[in-house]
Scaffold this motif. Sequence first.
Motif, PDB file in Angstrom:
ATOM      1  N   LYS A  25       2.039  17.810 -78.825  1.00  6.84           N
ATOM      2  CA  LYS A  25       1.691  18.461 -78.538  1.00  6.84           C
ATOM      3  C   LYS A  25       0.163  19.360 -78.633  1.00  6.84           C
TER       4      LYS A  25
ATOM      5  N   LYS B 213      -3.835  24.949 -79.110  1.00  3.03           N
ATOM      6  CA  LYS B 213      -4.301  25.664 -78.372  1.00  3.03           C
ATOM      7  C   LYS B 213      -5.730  26.625 -78.471  1.00  3.03           C
TER       8      LYS B 213
ATOM      9  N   GLU C 232      -5.972  25.285 -71.056  1.00  7.26           N
ATOM     10  CA  GLU C 232      -5.109  23.785 -71.459  1.00  7.26           C
ATOM     11  C   GLU C 232      -5.098  22.893 -70.523  1.00  7.26           C
TER      12      GLU C 232
ATOM     13  N   CYS D 107      -2.771  23.915 -83.197  1.00  9.73           N
ATOM     14  CA  CYS D 107      -1.037  23.452 -82.466  1.00  9.73           C
ATOM     15  C   CYS D 107      -0.212  24.933 -83.031  1.00  9.73           C
TER      16      CYS D 107
ATOM     17  N   LYS E  10       1.885  28.888 -84.124  1.00 12.87           N
ATOM     18  CA  LYS E  10       1.281  30.275 -83.048  1.00 12.87           C
ATOM     19  C   LYS E  10       0.332  30.948 -83.880  1.00 12.87           C
TER      20      LYS E  10
END
Length: 106
Positions: free
Chosen positions: A5, A8, A53, A85, A87
């Motif tokens: 992961k 973001k 990303e 990482c 939400k």
Amino acid sequence: MKSKKLPKVSNIVAFLQAKGWELVGKNDLYYIFNPPADIGFLTKFQYFVPNNERFSDYEKVSEMIVSGLSDLYELDYQSFYSALCQKDAQMEQFLLNSNELLAQHA
């Protein structure tokens, strides 16, 4: 093999903006930020955050970003990395918690 992961981009951008960094530009590769005045850099400084990303070196660059920001804001690297990482809603909760922690240390 399960892929690692990664933080973001949207969470990195949200964190910087929540801390008062000003988004001053964007090009094909990066978002460009100026730091808030209260950080007190002695020279002109801009922070470059990859805007995708899927870039081949995104993992390495994102780890350097997390390391630098966790040092700057005195955050636990692993917790910060994990939060970036997550939400968006989980990141918002992390921002609230980190602001409370920073206020306690001020």
